[in-house]
Write a protein that holds these residues in place. Structure first.
Motif, short mmCIF file in Angstrom:
data_model
loop_
_atom_site.label_atom_id
_atom_site.label_comp_id
_atom_site.label_asym_id
_atom_site.label_seq_id
_atom_site.Cartn_x
_atom_site.Cartn_y
_atom_site.Cartn_z
N ALA A 144 0.84 -1.11 0.15
CA ALA A 144 -0.04 0.14 0.07
C ALA A 144 0.72 1.26 -0.03
N LEU A 145 2.40 1.11 0.33
CA LEU A 145 3.00 2.36 0.41
C LEU A 145 3.67 2.42 -0.93
N LYS A 146 3.73 3.74 -1.28
CA LYS A 146 4.79 4.16 -2.35
C LYS A 146 6.15 3.61 -2.21
N PRO A 147 6.87 3.48 -3.32
CA PRO A 147 8.42 3.01 -3.10
C PRO A 147 9.08 4.26 -2.10
N GLY A 148 9.76 3.58 -1.37
CA GLY A 148 10.20 4.45 -0.39
C GLY A 148 9.55 5.05 0.71
N GLY A 149 8.02 4.83 0.73
CA GLY A 149 7.19 5.19 1.91
C GLY A 149 7.76 4.87 3.18
N ARG A 150 7.24 5.39 4.36
CA ARG A 150 7.64 5.30 5.70
C ARG A 150 6.42 4.32 6.38
N PHE A 151 6.71 3.37 7.19
CA PHE A 151 6.10 3.02 8.02
C PHE A 151 6.44 2.96 9.66
N CYS A 152 5.52 3.59 10.28
CA CYS A 152 5.85 3.99 11.82
C CYS A 152 4.83 3.34 12.57
N PHE A 153 5.27 2.63 13.69
CA PHE A 153 4.45 2.13 14.40
C PHE A 153 4.94 1.86 15.91
N SER A 154 4.15 1.48 17.03
CA SER A 154 4.43 1.11 18.24
C SER A 154 4.03 -0.52 18.48
N VAL A 155 4.90 -0.96 19.38
CA VAL A 155 4.39 -2.40 20.05
C VAL A 155 4.80 -2.33 21.39
N GLU A 156 4.37 -3.16 22.18
CA GLU A 156 4.64 -3.61 23.53
C GLU A 156 6.04 -4.37 23.68
N ALA A 157 6.88 -4.21 24.43
CA ALA A 157 8.17 -4.95 24.23
C ALA A 157 7.98 -6.37 24.90
N GLY A 158 8.23 -7.45 24.11
CA GLY A 158 8.24 -8.85 24.81
C GLY A 158 9.39 -9.46 24.96
N ASP A 159 9.53 -10.66 25.09
CA ASP A 159 10.85 -11.38 25.35
C ASP A 159 10.60 -12.87 25.10
N GLY A 160 11.45 -13.71 24.75
CA GLY A 160 11.14 -15.08 24.53
C GLY A 160 10.70 -15.18 22.87
N ALA A 161 9.52 -15.85 22.97
CA ALA A 161 8.78 -16.08 21.72
C ALA A 161 8.67 -14.63 20.80
N ASP A 162 8.43 -14.79 19.44
CA ASP A 162 8.46 -13.69 18.60
C ASP A 162 7.09 -12.73 19.14
N PHE A 163 6.03 -13.46 19.36
CA PHE A 163 5.11 -12.61 20.00
C PHE A 163 4.19 -13.54 21.09
N THR A 164 3.82 -12.86 21.98
CA THR A 164 3.00 -13.44 23.17
C THR A 164 1.76 -12.71 23.48
N LEU A 165 0.64 -13.46 23.91
CA LEU A 165 -0.67 -12.79 24.19
C LEU A 165 -0.65 -12.80 26.00
N ARG A 166 -0.41 -11.76 26.44
CA ARG A 166 -0.38 -11.32 27.82
C ARG A 166 -1.79 -11.40 28.80
N PRO A 167 -1.72 -11.74 29.85
CA PRO A 167 -2.98 -11.86 30.64
C PRO A 167 -3.82 -10.51 30.62
N THR A 168 -3.30 -9.18 30.03
CA THR A 168 -4.24 -7.98 29.72
C THR A 168 -4.86 -8.36 28.39
N ASN A 169 -4.78 -9.47 27.77
CA ASN A 169 -5.37 -9.70 26.44
C ASN A 169 -4.67 -8.68 25.52
N ARG A 170 -3.37 -8.37 25.64
CA ARG A 170 -2.62 -7.57 24.65
C ARG A 170 -1.42 -8.26 24.23
N TYR A 171 -0.97 -8.05 22.84
CA TYR A 171 0.39 -8.73 22.48
C TYR A 171 1.34 -7.91 22.78
N ALA A 172 2.62 -8.61 23.11
CA ALA A 172 3.70 -7.98 23.12
C ALA A 172 4.90 -8.83 21.91
#
Length: 502
Positions: A430-458
């Motif tokens: 969906a981005l033009k060539p050279g387009g930027r993608f800026c985002f935030s995530v919660e920081a996890g450890d271990g597995a690539d992504f984990t589902l926390r008891p808050t029902n949010r992924y890290a």
């Protein structure tokens, strides 16, 4: 028919109506049947036997009897209205609407038909039309408590909570001992975050209708929001004692048990909810957040939509004042340092109420927003700054656009998505060539992504970096981020800027 038979028929009918009005349904029913033994085509006996059948919960029999009465005399508005109510009980909303329209054609100022017509329209999802129908009933009969209450229910469905509260209180000003109106008032107060008042309102509903499982469950939800988990659990237990197959009460009971640290019991409650018909996706992620079963790739869309529809009215206040949410400002500062630009075509992914808009608009010639929740989008539209807002699934929305934007921003969105590969692939296209993608995530450890008891992924930063490389992005920057405050503790996150290398 002889004169004596006719007199006997009239006497039986009069006695039956009197018993019916007293609520003595079985003896009234027996007398109506005696009338029909004397005269099988007696309109009132057929019609009122149908009314009793509906009162006893037999919609099919009610429809059959009232239809027979109408075949004898089709000019009686009340019979058409009662047929419409029975048809709605049977789930036949289109036919119910037609019956109420026939009743109104015969008697245009028939308030009950207008109100019941609104019920059929609500079932059909025509909420604005339903409101107009209830309003017409109220214009004809201003002290019609049921029409005011029905209006409150539709306003609640439209997330117009303050108006819903007013309509429920209008009903209660007319009829104080009205359980449905107390329940509607409680629902509105809950969504307005006036939680102690909501608890009290549900209590009034329960006092008037002690066997009402849904009112106990709703009261539990308000107590849960107040952090009174033990009391909430008691409410859910009462609901389930009355209605053991109440799937939603089982699910919310699981949430209360989890909040009390009673995880084994919470798991059992979630499994009970599933056994009684709750959404398998919702239960799968609830169990996964407790370490049971595979981690789902994303949270169920309906769960996220419902969460934010309910959250919309107090979203900004909660994020900014309670959670000390600074992510939009942080991402803005990062973009200005790492990838400064102007006159951009920008998309705000998961835009919510539009908290990013004031930042993004400063360097965007066009700003689009997409979100699952229409209620959140309504708030974003009121805030302003967007050229177009779309209520849509994220992946489907991105699929419909190629080489469209210079910048894509997703602030606090990927906490609801575990596997980010499908998103990254679609954002890149969906981005033009050279387009930027800026985002935030919660920081996890271990597995690539984990589902926390808050029902949010890290997510781990290593996963983000690897995924960026695999999907055609170059990592421009990744910085630590204080994502939010939760129970007095800072939740660590990452802020990331990527560049489309294609």
């Amino acid at each position: 028919m002889t004169e004596s038979t006719s007199a006997l028929e009239a006497s039986f009918l009069q006695q039956a109506v009197e018993l019916h009005q007293q609520g003595r349904l079985q003896p009234a029913q027996a007398l109506y049947r005696q009338v029909l033994d004397l005269n099988p085509r007696q309109f009132d006996a057929l019609h009122l036997l149908g009314v009793i059948a509906r009162q006893q919960g037999d919609a099919a029999q009610a429809i059959a009897l009232i239809s027979q009465a109408i075949a004898i005399d089709g000019q009686q508005a009340k019979a058409h209205a009662n047929l419409g109510a029975a048809l709605l009980d049977a789930g036949r909303a289109d036919e119910a609407l037609a019956s109420h329209d026939r009743a109104i054609a015969l008697l245009p100022d028939y308030a009950m038909a207008w109100s019941n017509r609104g019920n059929a329209l609500r079932r059909l999802g025509r909420l604005d039309d339903a409101l107009r129908s209830y309003q017409r009933a109220i214009e004809i009969q201003p002290n019609y408590a049921e029409a005011h209450c029905n209006r409150a229910i539709v306003l609640q469905d439209q997330a117009r909570y303050l108006e819903a509260l007013g309509a429920a209180e209008d009903a209660l000003n007319i009829k104080d001992r009205y359980a449905d109106a107390w329940f509607a008032r409680g629902n509105a107060l809950h969504c307005l975050r006036l939680l102690p008042d909501a608890v009290e309102s549900f209590d009034r509903a329960i006092h008037l209708r002690p066997q009402w499982a849904e009112a106990y469950s709703a009261q539990g939800s308000s107590l849960f929001k107040l952090g009174e988990f033990e009391a909430a659990l008691d409410s859910y237990d009462y609901a389930l004692k009355l209605k053991p197959d109440h799937a939603l009460a089982h699910y919310h009971r699981g949430n209360a048990l989890r909040s009390l640290g009673r995880n084994a019991e919470a798991i059992a409650a979630y499994r009970a909810a599933l056994a009684h018909g709750d959404n398998p996706e919702t239960i799968a992620f609830a169990l996964a957040s407790l370490g049971v079963g595979a981690t789902p790739a994303v949270l169920p869309a309906e769960y996220v939509r419902s969460l934010f529809d309910q959250y919309a009215n107090h979203f900004d206040e909660h994020l900014l004042q309670v959670l000390d949410y600074q992510t939009p400002a942080f991402l803005d500062g990062m973009l200005r340092r790492v990838a400064p630009a102007a006159d951009l075509d920008t998309v705000d992914i998961g835009c919510g109420t539009g908290l990013c808009a004031p930042y993004l608009k400063a360097y965007s010639r066009r700003l689009d927003g997409v979100d699952l929740s229409q209620q959140m989008l309504d708030k974003a539209a009121a805030r302003g700054g967007y050229d177009e807002l779309a209520c849509a699934d994220l992946l489907g929305y991105l699929d419909a656009h190629t080489d469209r934007w210079d910048l894509a921003v997703a602030a606090d969105v990927f906490v609801y998505i575990g596997d980010l590969q499908p998103v990254f692939e679609r954002v890149r296209r969906a981005l033009k060539p050279g387009g930027r993608f800026c985002f935030s995530v919660e920081a996890g450890d271990g597995a690539d992504f984990t589902l926390r008891p808050t029902n949010r992924y890290a997510h781990t930063l290593g996963y983000i970096e690897r995924l960026a490389n695999e999907t055609g992005f170059e990592l421009l920057a990744a910085e630590p981020l204080a994502a939010r405050q939760e129970n007095g503790a800072t939740i660590a996150g990452h802020a990331v800027v990527l560049r489309n290398t294609t």
